[in-house]
Each structure stands twice: as C-alpha cells, then as structure tokens.
Write a protein that holds these residues in place. Structure first.
Motif, mmCIF file in Angstrom:
data_model
loop_
_atom_site.group_PDB
_atom_site.id
_atom_site.type_symbol
_atom_site.label_atom_id
_atom_site.label_comp_id
_atom_site.label_asym_id
_atom_site.label_seq_id
_atom_site.Cartn_x
_atom_site.Cartn_y
_atom_site.Cartn_z
ATOM 1 N N SER B 50 -16.473 -58.656 -14.707
ATOM 2 C CA SER B 50 -16.211 -57.531 -13.827
ATOM 3 C C SER B 50 -17.349 -56.520 -13.969
ATOM 4 N N GLY B 51 -17.869 -56.051 -12.833
ATOM 5 C CA GLY B 51 -18.954 -55.065 -12.898
ATOM 6 C C GLY B 51 -20.323 -55.692 -12.998
ATOM 7 N N SER B 52 -20.404 -57.052 -12.921
ATOM 8 C CA SER B 52 -21.703 -57.704 -13.058
ATOM 9 C C SER B 52 -22.501 -57.648 -11.768
ATOM 10 N N GLY B 53 -21.832 -57.281 -10.676
ATOM 11 C CA GLY B 53 -22.540 -57.153 -9.398
ATOM 12 C C GLY B 53 -22.244 -58.262 -8.422
ATOM 13 N N LYS B 54 -21.290 -59.149 -8.768
ATOM 14 C CA LYS B 54 -21.060 -60.304 -7.887
ATOM 15 C C LYS B 54 -20.405 -59.881 -6.554
ATOM 16 N N SER B 55 -19.482 -58.896 -6.605
ATOM 17 C CA SER B 55 -18.853 -58.454 -5.353
ATOM 18 C C SER B 55 -19.856 -57.733 -4.465
ATOM 19 N N THR B 56 -20.776 -56.999 -5.111
ATOM 20 C CA THR B 56 -21.824 -56.321 -4.344
ATOM 21 C C THR B 56 -22.695 -57.355 -3.642
ATOM 22 N N LEU B 57 -23.015 -58.421 -4.384
ATOM 23 C CA LEU B 57 -23.824 -59.489 -3.800
ATOM 24 C C LEU B 57 -23.121 -60.080 -2.581
ATOM 25 N N LEU B 58 -21.816 -60.309 -2.730
ATOM 26 C CA LEU B 58 -21.067 -60.913 -1.625
ATOM 27 C C LEU B 58 -20.995 -59.955 -0.429
ATOM 28 N N SER B 59 -20.840 -58.654 -0.708
ATOM 29 C CA SER B 59 -20.804 -57.666 0.378
ATOM 30 C C SER B 59 -22.107 -57.713 1.168
ATOM 31 N N ILE B 60 -23.220 -57.884 0.426
ATOM 32 C CA ILE B 60 -24.519 -57.924 1.101
ATOM 33 C C ILE B 60 -24.656 -59.219 1.906
ATOM 34 N N LEU B 61 -24.252 -60.309 1.286
ATOM 35 C CA LEU B 61 -24.405 -61.607 1.965
ATOM 36 C C LEU B 61 -23.503 -61.679 3.206
ATOM 37 N N VAL B 174 -21.916 -70.966 6.876
ATOM 38 C CA VAL B 174 -21.750 -70.588 5.469
ATOM 39 C C VAL B 174 -20.355 -70.009 5.286
ATOM 40 N N LEU B 175 -19.718 -70.400 4.171
ATOM 41 C CA LEU B 175 -18.399 -69.825 3.874
ATOM 42 C C LEU B 175 -18.485 -69.100 2.539
ATOM 43 N N PHE B 176 -18.112 -67.792 2.536
ATOM 44 C CA PHE B 176 -18.091 -67.021 1.299
ATOM 45 C C PHE B 176 -16.648 -66.873 0.853
ATOM 46 N N ALA B 177 -16.407 -67.103 -0.427
ATOM 47 C CA ALA B 177 -15.050 -66.928 -0.936
ATOM 48 C C ALA B 177 -15.112 -66.010 -2.149
ATOM 49 N N ASP B 178 -14.395 -64.877 -2.065
ATOM 50 C CA ASP B 178 -14.408 -63.882 -3.139
ATOM 51 C C ASP B 178 -13.117 -64.009 -3.939
ATOM 52 N N GLU B 179 -13.198 -64.530 -5.129
ATOM 53 C CA GLU B 179 -12.033 -64.734 -5.992
ATOM 54 C C GLU B 179 -10.876 -65.393 -5.223
ATOM 55 N N PRO B 180 -11.117 -66.524 -4.598
ATOM 56 C CA PRO B 180 -10.075 -67.091 -3.734
ATOM 57 C C PRO B 180 -8.838 -67.543 -4.508
ATOM 58 N N THR B 181 -9.005 -67.715 -5.812
ATOM 59 C CA THR B 181 -7.859 -68.198 -6.594
ATOM 60 C C THR B 181 -7.333 -67.109 -7.524
ATOM 61 N N GLY B 182 -7.799 -65.888 -7.323
ATOM 62 C CA GLY B 182 -7.484 -64.800 -8.246
ATOM 63 C C GLY B 182 -6.001 -64.532 -8.410
ATOM 64 N N GLU B 183 -5.236 -64.731 -7.333
ATOM 65 C CA GLU B 183 -3.818 -64.395 -7.408
ATOM 66 C C GLU B 183 -2.941 -65.647 -7.450
ATOM 67 N N LEU B 184 -3.576 -66.800 -7.727
ATOM 68 C CA LEU B 184 -2.816 -68.056 -7.652
ATOM 69 C C LEU B 184 -2.602 -68.670 -9.031
ATOM 70 N N ASP B 185 -1.526 -69.471 -9.125
ATOM 71 C CA ASP B 185 -1.322 -70.221 -10.366
ATOM 72 C C ASP B 185 -2.270 -71.426 -10.381
ATOM 73 N N ALA B 186 -2.279 -72.144 -11.477
ATOM 74 C CA ALA B 186 -3.252 -73.225 -11.654
ATOM 75 C C ALA B 186 -3.146 -74.287 -10.565
ATOM 76 N N LEU B 187 -1.906 -74.658 -10.231
ATOM 77 C CA LEU B 187 -1.685 -75.715 -9.244
ATOM 78 C C LEU B 187 -2.221 -75.302 -7.873
ATOM 79 N N ASN B 188 -1.852 -74.098 -7.468
ATOM 80 C CA ASN B 188 -2.298 -73.603 -6.161
ATOM 81 C C ASN B 188 -3.801 -73.384 -6.154
#
Lengths: 876, 301
Positions: B50-61, B174-188
C-alpha cells in the motif's frame, strides 16, 4: 428490457428520484411565489388606488371646473335661454369623450349649474334680525335632487316687472333667514317670490359639496356688525332669459365624478399627466368663455404612488431573504442529487463518457427538475390569478426555473473524478470567490446608494433591491465562516491543554470536518434576518399607525359636528371618562411685535382638556399655548385679535387633531373677551374609562350627538375613535398586503431555513455517522457523542444567529432611514423604527430550536448506523 | 528481461514516470521515475505494498490522471499529450477497467445487461447490435443467465465477472484490473483470475492486474514488483519440460535496471549481506558483483 441509450438514460433518471422530486417541488413553489409576488403587488396597488379614491369625502375626487357662464344675449327669449342651457349641457357632457384614456373613460356624467352673483334680498318687514344675501342658481336637473316641504317649484318668469321672479330655497336657509313660502323679497333685478322650500334627498351627495349654498345657509357673525345669512335659491332656467346682465356674470360650475373602478394603478402616470394638462389648459365653451379645472386627484395619486413604491421596496427587500434561502436550498438539493449520481458519473466517465455526454445527462436531469415544475407553476398561477402583468415579471420565475439545469449542467464535474484523496479546491479559489461576492455586494450597495431605494417604475419587484440584501447576506455568511473558527481555535488550544475529550474532539471537528455547509449557514442567516426584518418593520408600522391614530383623533374619541352644546349628556354616557369641547376660530390675527401672522385659535376649557389630554397643560386665563411651527416667531409683546396675551408654552404642531400648522390654544374663558362671541363648540375630545370598549362607547356617543342635531346637520356628525381608525388603517390594502408579505416572507424564510439546515445535516449525516462510529469504538458514550454534536453545531449556529439578527435589524433600520414609512402609515408624521426585543429574542430562540432539533434528528440517524457499518463505509 | 527484449513498440510503455501530488503545500512523490514495458497480449501483475504507487500508475494508464513527467504510451496513445477527445476515445475503445469495489464497476440500479449496455451506449455502439454484443461478452464468462439481475442480487465473484464483461463490452485492446480479487474469498478469486486469463488467451487482450496480493502472481506469467514509486523486481514464470518429460512451473526473479542504470536490490538481499550505505562494485567479464563494504582489517585478508 430495452438497451437503447434513451431507455438507459430514462432508467438512470428514474432511479433514486426522491430528492429530485423534492427539489422539483421546491422549484415549483418558488416559481409560483415569485410569479405571484408581482401579481399580488399589482392587486394591492389597484386595491390601494380604489381604497384611496373611494375613501375620500364626496366630491373630493371630482374633476371640478369653474368659469363664467357668459353666453349669447338671449334677448328675453325663454326658448333661446333654454337652448343655450341645452347647448352648454351637450358640450359639457361631451367633454369626457374628447379626453384621452385613461382620464376620459374614467369620468362619469357631468353635473353643472349656473350661479348668479350674490345680492341682498330683503323681506319687509323682516322676521329675524339678520341680513340675507342670496345667489340665484339655474340647473336643468335640480328638481331630481330635492323634495318640497312647502310650496312648489318656481315657474319661468315672464320678465314683467310687475310679476315677481319665483325662487325655491332650502329649509335651512329659510329658517336662518326667516323666509316662508309666498314671501316677496326686494332684489336688484326684480322682486323675488319664495314659491317653494325644499330639503335635499341626499345631503351626502357630491352635488352639495360643489353647491353648498343651495343645501344650507352660512352664517357670518362679525363683531359689531349684523349677522349675515348667505344662501342660494333655484330659479327656473327659463327665467334667466330676462336677467342678461346677471347671466353674463354668472359662475358656471361643472364637475365630473371620477369612477375609480375604471382605473388601475398602472394608469396613474398617464392619468396624472392628463389631469395636469387639463388643469393648465382648461376648456373652451361655445359661449367663448373658458372653464378652469381644479382637482385634488394628483395629490391623491401621489399619495398612492408613494405608498405603493414604499410597499414595493419593502416587498422586494423582504422577498430577498426567502430568495436567498431558496437558492441555498436549491444548491444543497442539487448537491445532494449530484452526490447520489457520483458513482454512476465516475463510472461512465471511466468507461469513456465525454464531458458532453456527462453534462448532457446532468443538464437533462436538471431540466426535468426545473422546467416542468416551472411550467406547471406558471400555468397554475396564470389560471389562479389572471392579473395582467408586465412581461419583465416573468424573468425571475424563469431564472429560478433554469437554476437547476444550470446547477446540474454547468457545475464542476468533480463527481466524475475517481480519486478524492489527493487535493481539492484550493484556498486561493475560495478567496477569489469570496472577494468576488464581496465586490458584487459593495457594487450593489453603491448603486443603491446612488439611485435610492424607491424606484420610479410601476409595481414591479426591483431586481437590484431584491439582490442587494442577498449579496450582503452572502458577505455576512463569508464573514461568519471566516470568523467563527477564530474563537474555536482558542477553545481547541484550551481543550488540548484540558482533560475533556468532548471539547477537544468537538472543537476540532467543528473546525476541520466542514460539516457546516455554506448553504445551511446562508439559510440560517437569511432566515433569521428575514424574520427580524419583518418583525421590526411590522412593529414600526403598527406603532406608526397607533401614533397616526392618536394624531388623527386627538383623544380616544373625537366628535365633529356643526354645533355641540350638550356636553353633559355626552359626559353621562357609560364608559366616558372625560369630555373637552373645542371651538375653532380661523383667520385670527396674532401679533408678535410687528410680525402679524393669521392663526387658527382653538378655545377650550383647559382644565377639562388636561383631563382628557394630560400632555396639554393648564395655563392661566390670558395665557396661550402656541404650536411649535410658530413658536419661533413668538417674541415681543403678543396680542391676539388686538388683546394682549402671554405665551405660556409650546405644543407639537400635531398635538391637536385636524390642525397641521399655525395654531394657538387658549382658555375658553378668554373667548368672549378676545373674539367677542359666545363659544360655539364644533369638536369634542373624549377619553374613555380604562377597560371600556372603545368602539361601543364611540357608537353611543355618535347616537347621542346625532340625536341632538337638527335634520340638516345630522349628516355632518363625524365620530372617530383610535381603535376604529387603527383597525381601518390596518385593513387598508397596502398595509394588509405589506403585513401578509412581511409575515409570509418571514415564515417562508423559516421554512426554507429548516429545509436547508435539514438538507445540510443530512448531507453531513454520513460523515457524522462515520466519526461517531469511530468515536464509539474508541469508547465514547452516547452522551459524549451528543456533546461532540453540540460542539459541532453550536459555534457556527450561534455565530450565524447573531450575524442574522444584526443583519435583520440593520436592514430594517437602513430601510426605514431610506424609505418614508410615514407614506404607508399616513397622518403626516414620520415613523420611527421600533425594535420589539422580546419578539427578536423569540425568533432567535425559535431558529436555535430548529437547528437544535435538526441536529438531534441527525444524531438519531447516525445512531441507526452501527459502528462497524459506519467504519466500513469509511473505508470506501 | 522483457523491457529489453524486443525492438518493436511495446503495448504498454512507461519510461521514467513521475507523479507528484501537491496538496496544501505538502508534496507527495507517488511515482519516482517508474519504467515498465508490457508487450501486446501479455498477462502481467503489478504487485506492491500500500502506498507503493501502483494505484497512481493505474490511474495514469487508464487516462484518469496525468503524470508530472516521463513518458507513458498505451496501444500507441501518448498519455501525456492526449487531448480530451482522444482521451475519451481511448477510454471507450482502447482500454477496459475492473476495480475492486462493485460500486465502482457496476451501476447499482442497472441490471448486468443494462450495465453492459451503458458501456456500449457511452461508446455509441449501434443500437441494433447491442443485444448480440451483450450475449457475446456474458456467455464466455458464464453469467449469461444472470443478465437480468441487479448487482445486489449477485455474489461477489459474479459481480466481478459482470464487471469484466462490462470492461470487455467495447472490445478493448488492454484490460486494467485494480485489486479485482480484493473483496473476494479464495474460491471466487480463483474464478475471477481464471476469467481474466481466459480473456487474455482467448481474445489476445493485454491484461494488467494491479494488486497487493502476492498470491495473484501464481496466475500470471509475469509479475512486476513496485517499491517506492519504482519497479524494483520482476518474476517471470514459465512452464518447462523436465528431463522426465513432465511440465513444471519455473519462476525466475530479475531486478529491473532503469534507463540510466539504476536498480533496486530486493530487501532480503540487503538484509542477508548487511548491504548498507556503500557497497563495492566489481565488473567481471560476464557479471557485475556487489559486495558489502567491510572494515579495513577484514577487507585486507
């Protein structure tokens, strides 16, 4: 399910529509009120004009012309004489048709008569010791107005010197001059024979105002001269054929009654111009003579115009507050709706929706909120109040209607931004906005100061006048939002040093959480200022009316009649506490050394007058009290009609009713010595006992006084009492309309304030719930959480209440300094501002209560969210 | 290393990307010269704390934010010089997004079908072909039967697959996915990551997944680690056949060398050898050696 773009947009707009519907309702109500206001002003203006014109005494509003009858030499031909009369009648009757609108069509059928010069008429032997003066009058329609009590109508004279010229006289003149039917009087042109004595059918008719000598006699008693009884007599119009010399010198009086129902307030400028034109140009008759017109109408019209301008100015000022509160509500509502659309807009923007698509969708939503509501409101108002109004009155409703589309379509698209954690509106932008608003307010004040508060246009709400208080209120809000953090910062520092968590969290939250929405502060400031402005003005107008009632009446009850001599009967009426009789003698010379003005002298039993009017002192016989306007001339040796007197004091010019300038009050004991006459009272001033019902006592007094008058004089009895005067004045369209406008504006502002505060509180409810959740998790008790809420709400609310109260009082004081409230109240006195402090306090308490209750409701809403949910929401 | 392997233009290219946020006088440097190169058709994960800049990178892309400096190109679009119209077209047709939260993926009061339709409507897709297109994107993701449901009536995994469907509506490159599994359990999470891999393989769409979840890397061929606003290391996974003829997963970690020759050493390397402040560099014929600086006496031994 359709997947077309229109269907999707429709689905989008239909969802979460409750706030939009409320907003549309607010827009509809606002548009309806803003469309109603000018219509109401037009109606009040028209009603005030009608009231002013119809409340005047008979004949006062007539267009009255006077000139010489002149005319051709009818050479002793009765037919020719009658033909001349008919011609004159036709010419005079046709005058209104030749006058342009609105004057011509507003004039009724002409009444006219020719009155010959006065001359002595002697009865030998005389029955009473008076000198009778008589004027012969000819009128084609006079017999329609009288009923003979003795004898019959005169017949046309043959012109034979052996045959007397028959005349008809009024019963009063007959009584005063001692004439009876069959009497033959010596007269210059020919002997006059009294053929009939009449009483008039309608003594209150305007006819007798313009021909008073045909109604009753006037008696002139001068020291050391015989009493002169002046009157007039009707002759048959045909008889004047044989009085060529007198006829050529006869006075022609013609008057046209004004029919107020045919006039509206908008006609006043044109009507005024026409009246002034006809007054200065007059009218030429076929006889070659001219008719000069006189009318008091321009004065009355000016009074109405002055009143309506003041009412319009006050209405515009009082409309400003609800307008401001309304804008606050609309802005808050629009924000709430846009907030609800935020995620969808952000999503659409991320999927590639362009600015145009986003704005078009928002604009469409704003238009759907604003336009149909505006259209429905305008149509409804148009149907409900079909008063024709100026096209410019549509501007404000239309502007209100386009506010939602503008707020939606032209606002920043910050909702479409994905990230809100990295910077926001800079403080520079806030400063620039605040400076711009302050600059606009200063400009508006400057323009208003240059132009004045009262506009010269007809009854249209002045946009500058309506906008200025709003701009000033915005500046006040800016100051409130800038200033209230200062004491809070000090409190925060103190709280940091202290041990209490509530004060620390509360003051920090109030300073930093920006839960005090600008809209809520604006609504509070506007609401409080509107309510206080209305209260102060309403209270000032009421006080002014009371003062005018006292000035007009002079005591609790005032009675005017031709002769009032039975004071004991009046004193005996239940409820009457004191009676003072006044005898007014006009045109008496007072000498202050070499300065010798003429004054009106009022004689009264000063001891009794002091009983009724404690403000008027008792002075010794031989002393007088003078009105303030001549007091400065009072120097050196003073004589009144040649009798030395001493000036014992000064009274305000308006101290005695019905007198506006240059009067002297003296004791009744001195009247015979000064004037040489036995007192004849024409007015009574009556005070009533505490607790007595004023109108009832006044009714009893009227009955007693009227019964004591003879038949001719009964119509002249006038009884006024302060409570009836006040009630009548308060019921005048302008005052009643103003009261409704002031109270309506205050009520509306309060309602809108409630709505704005509620909307602001609801908008902040989520943030409050989250912080309450966190604080709850940290162990704060519900009581402590309530304490935090009080800290959040109280400082800004208290500041807004103080600022709003100050603004309201300042607006009312400024208003009354720039606008003559006396023009509404009447009575000639200026109206001072009176601030009803208890009511002001009540308003502040009510508003504080409203904000408090709304805050409590918000707290209740926050409690409904449990801490874990709130904290989870916070994570989003 | 992939960012030095080909001479052709990469599908996603970031060179020395800098993004500085200024708020109330405080400056935050979210990206500090990040360099990244992703080839057409690659499935890449960007992993960082968290805070490494990955979301900023995605916002730019994704065209929602503009870098302060550097170069960023996606599918031929220069993200720094893009005008509003091009940016809109870029979001409509070039890229698709899947975010962590349903609220940012799906309009709650639209059904799945309407959500896809909205994306088509925004891109002015002809109305006549919309229903077919909706079927085309829902079918392969196994949610065609859920087309008429509102997001609230779906499970977390179904919601994310619906979000993938919406993102694919306009056939993005191009498809960007930002934490697509962040709110999911392992199976989902498994289901969603498989769906993304399927999209990548079946449609040839370049997929960039940004996540703080290190386990995602097992589903992708290439994982780029971001630290302090820079790419630090890369892990490349490949399937090789061993001497017994079996397929085995092979993972190799690389440090990323930027244009001017800087690289970040993994934290565990620094700790293990006590590398701090100054190190010794030695150039051999086939490698560069980094050695810790020792006290003088020790060194002379």
């Amino acid at each position: 399910m359709s997947v077309g773009t229109a269907a999707l947009v429709a689905r989008h707009l239909r969802s979460r529509a409750s706030t939009s519907i409320v907003l549309a309702l607010v827009v509809g109500i606002a548009v309806a009120l803003s469309a109603l206001l000018p219509r109401a002003l037009v109606q009040v203006s028209d009603a005030e004009l009608q009231h002013e014109l119809t409340s005047k005494p008979p004949g006062a509003t007539d267009l009255y012309g006077v000139g010489q009858f002149g005319g051709p030499d009818v050479g002793g031909s009765t037919e020719l004489a009658l033909e001349t009369f008919d011609d004159t009648d036709a010419v005079l009757a046709g005058v209104p048709d030749g006058l342009p609108a609105p004057l011509g069509p507003a004039l009724g059928r002409v009444s006219w008569l020719a009155v010959l010069p006065d001359d002595t008429a002697k009865l030998r032997p005389s029955r009473v010791a008076v000198q009778a003066e008589i004027r012969l009058a000819a009128d084609l329609a006079w017999q329609d107005r009288v009923t003979f009590t003795a004898g019959s109508a005169p017949v046309a004279w043959s012109g034979s010197p052996d045959e007397p010229l028959q005349i008809a006289i009024s019963a009063d003149y007959a009584e005063q001059a001692g004439f009876e039917v069959g009497d033959v009087l010596e007269y210059t042109d020919a002997p006059l024979e009294v053929s009939g004595i009449y009483t008039v059918d309608d003594p209150a008719s305007a006819y007798w105002v313009h021909a008073p000598e045909l109604l009753s006699a006037t008696i002139s008693r001068l020291p050391s001269s015989p009493t002169i009884v002046r009157g007039a007599a009707y002759v048959d119009p045909g008889s004047v054929a044989f009085l060529p010399l007198s006829l050529s010198r006869a006075e022609l009086r013609a008057w046209y009654p004004l029919i107020p129902e045919r006039l509206s307030y908008a006609d006043i400028p044109a009507l005024d111009e026409e009246l002034r034109r006809i007054e200065s140009l007059g009218l030429y008759l076929p006889t070659g003579e001219g008719l000069l017109f006189q009318t008091r109408l321009p004065g009355y019209l000016e009074t109405v115009t002055g009143t309506i301008r003041t009412v319009t100015a006050i209405a515009a000022l009082s409309a400003s507050a609800p307008l401001g509160a309304l804008l606050a509500v609309l802005a808050l509502g629009a924000r709430a709706v846009r907030e609800r659309r935020r995620s969808t807009l952000a999503l659409a923007a991320a999927r590639g929706a362009g600015q145009l698509q986003l704005r078009a969708t928002l604009l469409l939503e704003g238009a759907l909120i604003g336009i149909p509501a505006t259209a429905i409101a305008l149509v409804a108002v148009g149907i409900a109040v079909p008063t024709p109004v100026d096209a410019s009155t549509w501007v404000l409703p239309a502007l209100i209607g386009v506010v939602p589309p503008l707020l939606f379509g032209l606002g920043s698209l910050r909702e479409a931004r994905q990230r809100t954690d990295l910077g926001g509106l800079g403080s520079r932008a806030r400063w620039i906005t605040e400076l711009a608003v302050t600059g606009l307010a200063a400009l508006a004040l400057y323009l208003l100061a240059r132009r004045g508060l009262v506009v010269t246009g007809s009854g249209v709400v002045d946009p500058l006048l309506a906008a200025t208080p709003l701009l000033v209120a915005l500046v006040v809000c800016i100051v409130v939002l800038r200033v209230y953090p200062l004491p809070l910062l000090a409190l925060l520092r103190a709280a940091r040093a202290g041990r209490g968590a509530v004060g620390l969290v509360g003051s920090a939250s109030s300073l930093r959480a920006s839960t005090a929405a600008f809209g809520s502060v604006l609504a509070t400031v506007m609401g409080v200022s509107a309510a206080i402005f209305s209260l102060v003005l309403a209270s000032s107008v009421t006080d002014g009316l009371r003062a005018a009632a006292v000035a007009e009446t002079g005591a609790d009850i005032r009675v005017d009649a031709r002769v009032l001599d039975d004071l004991d009967t009046v004193s005996a009426i239940p409820g009457v506490a004191g009676v003072a009789a006044l005898d007014t003698v006009q045109g008496v010379e007072i000498a202050f050394g070499l300065d010798r003005p003429h004054v009106t002298v009022v004689f009264a039993d000063l001891r009794l007058l002091h009983g009724v009017r404690p403000d008027i002192p008792v002075v010794a016989p031989g002393s007088i009290l003078v009105s303030a306007d001549i007091a400065e001339r009072s120097q050196g040796e003073t004589t009144l009609d040649g009798h030395p007197v001493t000036t014992a004091g000064t009274l305000p010019t308006t101290a005695l009713p019905g007198l506006t300038s240059s009067w002297v009050l003296a004791d009744i004991a001195d009247e015979t010595a000064i004037i040489g006459e036995v007192p004849t009272y024409g007015s009574l001033l009556i005070s009533v006992e505490p607790g007595a019902d004023l109108p009832t006592v006044a009714g009893d007094v009227r009955e007693v006084v009227t019964d004591a008058q003879n038949a001719t004089d009964r119509g002249r009895v006038r009884v006024t009492d302060t409570s009836s005067f006040f009630t009548d004045a308060a019921a005048r369209p302008s005052i009643a309309g103003l009261t409704v406008a002031l109270l309506g504006a205050a009520g509306l502002a309060l309602l809108l304030c409630v709505l704005a505060v509620a909307l602001g509180a609801l908008a902040a409810a989520g943030a409050r719930a989250r912080s309450a959740g966190v604080l709850g998790l940290l162990g704060m008790s519900p009581a402590q959480l309530r304490g935090v809420l009080v800290w959040e709400l109280a400082p800004v609310t208290v500041t807004a209440l103080i600022a709003g109260s100050g603004l309201g009082i300042a607006l009312a004081v400024g208003m009354s300094a720039l606008v003559d409230l006396g023009s509404i109240v009447g009575g000639g006195a200026s109206v001072a501002v009176s601030i009803p402090w208890p009511l002001v306090g009540l308003v502040v308490v009510v508003f504080a209560g409203v904000v408090g209750v709304t805050g409590a409701l918000t707290a209740a809403a926050a409690r409904r969210l449990d801490a874990s949910a709130a904290v989870k929401i916070g994570a989003e | 290393m992939s960012n030095a392997t080909t001479g052709t233009e990469p599908h996603i290219e970031c060179v020395d990307l800098v993004r500085i946020f200024s708020a109330e006088g405080v400056e935050v440097q979210a990206l500090q010269g990040l360099t990244l190169r992703v080839e057409r058709g690659e499935l890449t994960a960007i992993v960082g704390a968290s805070g490494s800049g990955k979301s900023t990178l995605l916002s730019i892309l994704s065209g929602l934010d503009v870098p302060t400096a550097g170069r960023a190109r996606v599918a031929g679009h220069d993200l720094l010089t893009m005008r509003a119209a091009e940016r809109t077209a870029y979001r409509r047709r070039t890229v698709g997004f899947v975010w962590q939260q349903t609220a940012r993926n799906l309009v709650p009061y639209f059904t799945v079908e309407e959500n896809v339709a909205m994306a088509l409507a925004v891109a002015r897709f002809p109305r006549a072909g919309r229903r077919d297109r909706i079927g085309e994107v829902l079918e392969p993701l196994g949610i065609a039967d859920l087309a008429g449901r509102l997001p609230i009536e779906l499970s977390g995994g179904q919601q994310q697959r619906a979000a993938v469907a919406v993102a694919l509506a306009n056939e993005p490159q191009v498809l960007f996915a930002d934490e697509p599994t962040g709110e999911l359990d392992a199976l989902n999470s498994e289901v969603v990551l498989e769906a993304l891999r399927d999209v990548n393989e079946r449609l040839g769409v370049t997929v960039l997944i940004v996540t703080h979840d290190a386990s995602v890397s097992s589903h992708v061929r290439r994982t780029v680690q971001i630290r302090d606003g820079r790419t630090s290391t890369e892990v490349l996974r490949s399937t090789r056949t061993n001497e017994y003829g079996r397929s085995v997963q092979h993972a190799e970690e690389f440090a990323v060398l930027d244009r001017v020759g800087r690289l970040q050493l993994p934290q565990d390397y620094l700790t293990a050898l006590g590398l701090k402040d100054r190190v010794r560099l030695g150039l051999e014929t086939d490698r560069v050696e980094i050695r810790p600086t020792r006290p003088e006496g020790e060194e002379s031994e």
